[in-house]
Design a protein around this motif. Sequence first.
Motif, short mmCIF file in Angstrom:
data_model
loop_
_atom_site.label_atom_id
_atom_site.label_comp_id
_atom_site.label_asym_id
_atom_site.label_seq_id
_atom_site.Cartn_x
_atom_site.Cartn_y
_atom_site.Cartn_z
N LYS A 1 0.83 -1.20 0.00
CA LYS A 1 0.00 0.00 0.00
C LYS A 1 0.87 1.26 0.00
O LYS A 1 1.83 1.35 0.75
CB LYS A 1 -0.92 0.01 1.22
N GLY A 2 0.51 2.19 -0.87
CA GLY A 2 1.25 3.44 -0.97
C GLY A 2 2.46 3.37 -1.88
O GLY A 2 3.07 4.40 -2.19
N ARG A 3 2.83 2.16 -2.32
CA ARG A 3 4.01 2.00 -3.19
C ARG A 3 3.62 1.47 -4.57
O ARG A 3 4.26 1.81 -5.56
CB ARG A 3 5.02 1.05 -2.55
N ASN B 1 -6.52 -3.97 -23.68
CA ASN B 1 -6.65 -5.31 -23.08
C ASN B 1 -5.44 -5.64 -22.20
O ASN B 1 -4.90 -6.75 -22.26
CB ASN B 1 -6.82 -6.37 -24.16
N THR B 2 -5.04 -4.67 -21.40
CA THR B 2 -3.83 -4.83 -20.62
C THR B 2 -4.04 -4.37 -19.18
O THR B 2 -4.69 -3.36 -18.92
CB THR B 2 -2.67 -4.03 -21.25
N LEU B 3 -3.47 -5.15 -18.28
CA LEU B 3 -3.44 -4.84 -16.85
C LEU B 3 -2.02 -4.40 -16.51
O LEU B 3 -1.06 -4.96 -17.05
CB LEU B 3 -3.81 -6.08 -16.04
N TYR B 4 -1.90 -3.43 -15.61
CA TYR B 4 -0.59 -2.92 -15.22
C TYR B 4 -0.40 -2.99 -13.72
O TYR B 4 -1.36 -2.97 -12.95
CB TYR B 4 -0.42 -1.46 -15.67
N LEU B 5 0.87 -3.00 -13.32
CA LEU B 5 1.22 -2.84 -11.91
C LEU B 5 2.44 -1.93 -11.87
O LEU B 5 3.54 -2.34 -12.26
CB LEU B 5 1.53 -4.16 -11.22
N GLN B 6 2.24 -0.70 -11.43
CA GLN B 6 3.35 0.23 -11.23
C GLN B 6 3.90 0.02 -9.84
O GLN B 6 3.17 0.15 -8.86
CB GLN B 6 2.88 1.68 -11.41
N MET B 7 5.18 -0.30 -9.76
CA MET B 7 5.82 -0.61 -8.48
C MET B 7 6.91 0.43 -8.22
O MET B 7 7.88 0.51 -8.98
CB MET B 7 6.42 -2.01 -8.51
N ASN B 8 6.74 1.19 -7.17
CA ASN B 8 7.71 2.21 -6.77
C ASN B 8 8.30 1.88 -5.42
O ASN B 8 7.75 1.07 -4.67
CB ASN B 8 7.04 3.59 -6.73
N SER B 9 9.41 2.53 -5.10
CA SER B 9 10.08 2.33 -3.80
C SER B 9 10.25 0.85 -3.50
O SER B 9 9.93 0.38 -2.40
CB SER B 9 9.27 3.01 -2.69
#
Length: 115
Positions: A64-66, A76-84
């Motif tokens: 959570k928060g990251r 037709n695309t799913l994303y996951l932005q991963m920070n920190s």
Amino acid sequence: QVQLVESGGGLVQAGGSLRLSCAASGSIFSFNVMSWYRQAPGKQRELVAFITSGGTTNYGDSVKGRFTISRDNAKNTLYLQMNSLKPEDTAVYYCFARITVSTYWGQGTQVTVSS
């Protein structure tokens, strides 16, 4: 038959960012829920985040928060932005989709975070 193909994994230093993508073979508009799971060596697979067809999102406490989950129905695309990113985020990340009672998994993409 729906196919899910993940991409975007790799090696990154702690504090860095990655964006995972999950391309679906068909329209994701009808998917009730799409999710990201991860599995680290020796551990059970855990839910990272999900997004419903209505756009509702939810996240595991550890991300959570990251991390941010999103979907582009036109692509037709799913994303996951991963920070920190942290070393404990190291795992194989899997895309998951559900349409009524049918469920589908991708093959997974490795994310490794070095300290």
